[in-house]
Enzyme design. Structure first.
Site, short mmCIF file in Angstrom:
data_model
loop_
_atom_site.label_atom_id
_atom_site.label_comp_id
_atom_site.label_asym_id
_atom_site.label_seq_id
_atom_site.Cartn_x
_atom_site.Cartn_y
_atom_site.Cartn_z
N LYS A 9 6.26 -6.14 5.72
CA LYS A 9 5.02 -6.11 4.93
C LYS A 9 4.00 -7.17 5.38
O LYS A 9 4.33 -8.08 6.14
CB LYS A 9 5.38 -6.28 3.46
CG LYS A 9 6.25 -5.15 2.91
CD LYS A 9 6.52 -5.33 1.42
CE LYS A 9 7.33 -4.17 0.86
NZ LYS A 9 7.51 -4.30 -0.61
N TYR A 49 3.52 5.06 -2.16
CA TYR A 49 4.01 4.47 -3.41
C TYR A 49 3.67 5.32 -4.64
O TYR A 49 3.61 4.78 -5.76
CB TYR A 49 3.44 3.06 -3.56
CG TYR A 49 4.18 2.00 -2.74
CD1 TYR A 49 5.54 1.78 -2.93
CD2 TYR A 49 3.51 1.23 -1.81
CE1 TYR A 49 6.22 0.81 -2.20
CE2 TYR A 49 4.19 0.24 -1.07
CZ TYR A 49 5.54 0.05 -1.28
OH TYR A 49 6.21 -0.92 -0.57
N PHE A 57 1.74 -2.81 -11.87
CA PHE A 57 1.47 -3.54 -10.63
C PHE A 57 0.92 -2.66 -9.51
O PHE A 57 0.74 -3.12 -8.39
CB PHE A 57 2.73 -4.29 -10.16
CG PHE A 57 3.94 -3.40 -9.91
CD1 PHE A 57 4.09 -2.69 -8.73
CD2 PHE A 57 4.94 -3.29 -10.88
CE1 PHE A 57 5.20 -1.89 -8.50
CE2 PHE A 57 6.06 -2.48 -10.66
CZ PHE A 57 6.18 -1.78 -9.46
N ARG A 85 19.66 -2.32 2.46
CA ARG A 85 19.36 -2.84 1.11
C ARG A 85 20.11 -4.15 0.86
O ARG A 85 19.59 -5.06 0.24
CB ARG A 85 19.71 -1.79 0.05
CG ARG A 85 18.76 -0.60 0.11
CD ARG A 85 18.95 0.37 -1.02
NE ARG A 85 18.45 -0.15 -2.29
CZ ARG A 85 17.17 -0.27 -2.59
NH1 ARG A 85 16.24 0.08 -1.72
NH2 ARG A 85 16.80 -0.73 -3.77
N THR A 91 14.82 -7.16 -4.97
CA THR A 91 13.35 -7.05 -4.92
C THR A 91 12.69 -8.39 -5.23
O THR A 91 11.76 -8.80 -4.54
CB THR A 91 12.88 -6.00 -5.96
OG1 THR A 91 13.56 -4.77 -5.68
CG2 THR A 91 11.38 -5.79 -5.90
N ARG A 102 14.95 -11.42 2.00
CA ARG A 102 14.04 -11.82 0.92
C ARG A 102 14.31 -13.23 0.42
O ARG A 102 13.38 -13.96 0.07
CB ARG A 102 14.10 -10.79 -0.21
CG ARG A 102 13.36 -9.50 0.16
CD ARG A 102 13.65 -8.39 -0.79
NE ARG A 102 12.82 -7.22 -0.60
CZ ARG A 102 13.11 -6.02 -1.09
NH1 ARG A 102 14.22 -5.85 -1.79
NH2 ARG A 102 12.31 -4.99 -0.88
N ASN A 112 7.24 -9.45 -0.93
CA ASN A 112 8.68 -9.61 -0.71
C ASN A 112 9.12 -9.19 0.68
O ASN A 112 10.28 -8.85 0.90
CB ASN A 112 9.46 -8.89 -1.83
CG ASN A 112 9.23 -7.40 -1.85
OD1 ASN A 112 8.42 -6.88 -1.08
ND2 ASN A 112 9.94 -6.69 -2.70
N HIS A 115 10.38 -3.57 2.89
CA HIS A 115 10.73 -2.41 2.07
C HIS A 115 11.85 -1.66 2.78
O HIS A 115 11.85 -1.58 4.01
CB HIS A 115 9.53 -1.46 1.92
CG HIS A 115 9.92 -0.10 1.41
ND1 HIS A 115 10.05 0.18 0.07
CD2 HIS A 115 10.28 1.03 2.07
CE1 HIS A 115 10.44 1.43 -0.07
NE2 HIS A 115 10.59 1.97 1.13
N GLU A 126 10.42 9.38 3.57
CA GLU A 126 9.62 8.23 4.04
C GLU A 126 9.50 8.23 5.56
O GLU A 126 8.42 7.96 6.11
CB GLU A 126 10.25 6.92 3.52
CG GLU A 126 10.12 6.81 2.00
CD GLU A 126 10.83 5.59 1.41
OE1 GLU A 126 11.43 4.78 2.18
OE2 GLU A 126 10.77 5.43 0.18
P1 CMP Z 1 9.29 -2.16 -2.67
O1 CMP Z 1 10.76 -2.18 -2.45
O2 CMP Z 1 8.45 -1.83 -1.47
O3 CMP Z 1 8.92 -1.15 -3.86
C1 CMP Z 1 7.79 -1.31 -4.69
C2 CMP Z 1 7.08 -2.61 -4.45
O4 CMP Z 1 6.21 -3.02 -5.50
C3 CMP Z 1 8.08 -3.75 -4.34
O5 CMP Z 1 8.84 -3.63 -3.17
C4 CMP Z 1 7.15 -4.96 -4.44
O6 CMP Z 1 6.49 -5.25 -3.21
C5 CMP Z 1 6.08 -4.45 -5.43
N1 CMP Z 1 6.19 -5.02 -6.78
C6 CMP Z 1 5.26 -5.81 -7.36
N2 CMP Z 1 5.60 -6.15 -8.59
C7 CMP Z 1 6.78 -5.57 -8.84
C8 CMP Z 1 7.64 -5.55 -9.97
N3 CMP Z 1 7.35 -6.20 -11.11
N4 CMP Z 1 8.78 -4.85 -9.87
C9 CMP Z 1 9.08 -4.18 -8.74
N5 CMP Z 1 8.28 -4.17 -7.63
C10 CMP Z 1 7.14 -4.86 -7.69
#
Ligand code: CMP
Length: 138
Positions: A9, A49, A57, A85, A91, A102, A112, A115, A126
């Site tokens: 990212k 997304y 968010f 994962r 996350t 992470r 973070n 993905h 995807e």
């Molecule tokens: P990702 O695994 O790409 O999936 C959704 C993304 O939303 C997550 O990683 C984060 O980059 C972003 N995100 C921001 N805020 C939140 C939250 N509160 N919970 C989960 N994902 C979040």
């Protein structure tokens, strides 16, 4: 052999740590079988997304994901989805195990660093959203 989809990212491309992240991927026996550095448009990011469109968010997530280049990847290996994962960690980096991408590199729950697909079906969707089959070289 299974495949998963990965994004390195904007927080990571900005800090020039994409090689460090790829080293963790490769050290864990996942093979990068496709990779491109791209700038996401808002439209493409919103499509990717879409499942999060009603989350509080969502708009911030799209701002962030379009704030700089990303590296999109297809990773191949045994149990690629579960393995990636595990290597990524939770996350929220505060909850991530030590040694994970992470824990090591993510800035916060949004920025973070990576993905990874969460299921076989989503991995297929995807990968197809970003790559043509002939761009994946094993
Ligand atoms: P990702 O695994 O790409 O999936 C959704 C993304 O939303 C997550 O990683 C984060 O980059 C972003 N995100 C921001 N805020 C939140 C939250 N509160 N919970 C989960 N994902 C979040």
């Amino acid at each position: 052999m299974k495949r998963t989809f990965s994004i390195i990212k904007p927080d990571a491309t900005k800090r020039n740590i994409t090689g460090a992240i790829n080293k963790i991927i490769e050290d864990n026996e996942l093979k990068i079988v496709a990779q491109k550095r791209i700038q996401l448009s808002r439209e493409k990011a919103e499509g990717f997304y879409f499942v999060h469109k009603d989350k509080p968010f969502f708009n911030e997530l799209i701002d962030y994901m379009t704030s700089g280049p990303v590296i999109i990847q297809v990773l191949e290996g045994e149990n690629a989805i579960e393995k990636y994962r595990k290597i990524m960690g939770a996350t929220n980096p505060q909850n991530a195990d030590s040694g994970t991408i992470r824990k090591e590199y993510a800035l916060n729950i949004q920025e973070n660093s990576v993905h990874g697909s969460d299921s076989e079906e989503n991995a297929r969707i995807e990968i197809n959203y970003f790559f043509k089959e002939d761009e994946i070289i094993t």
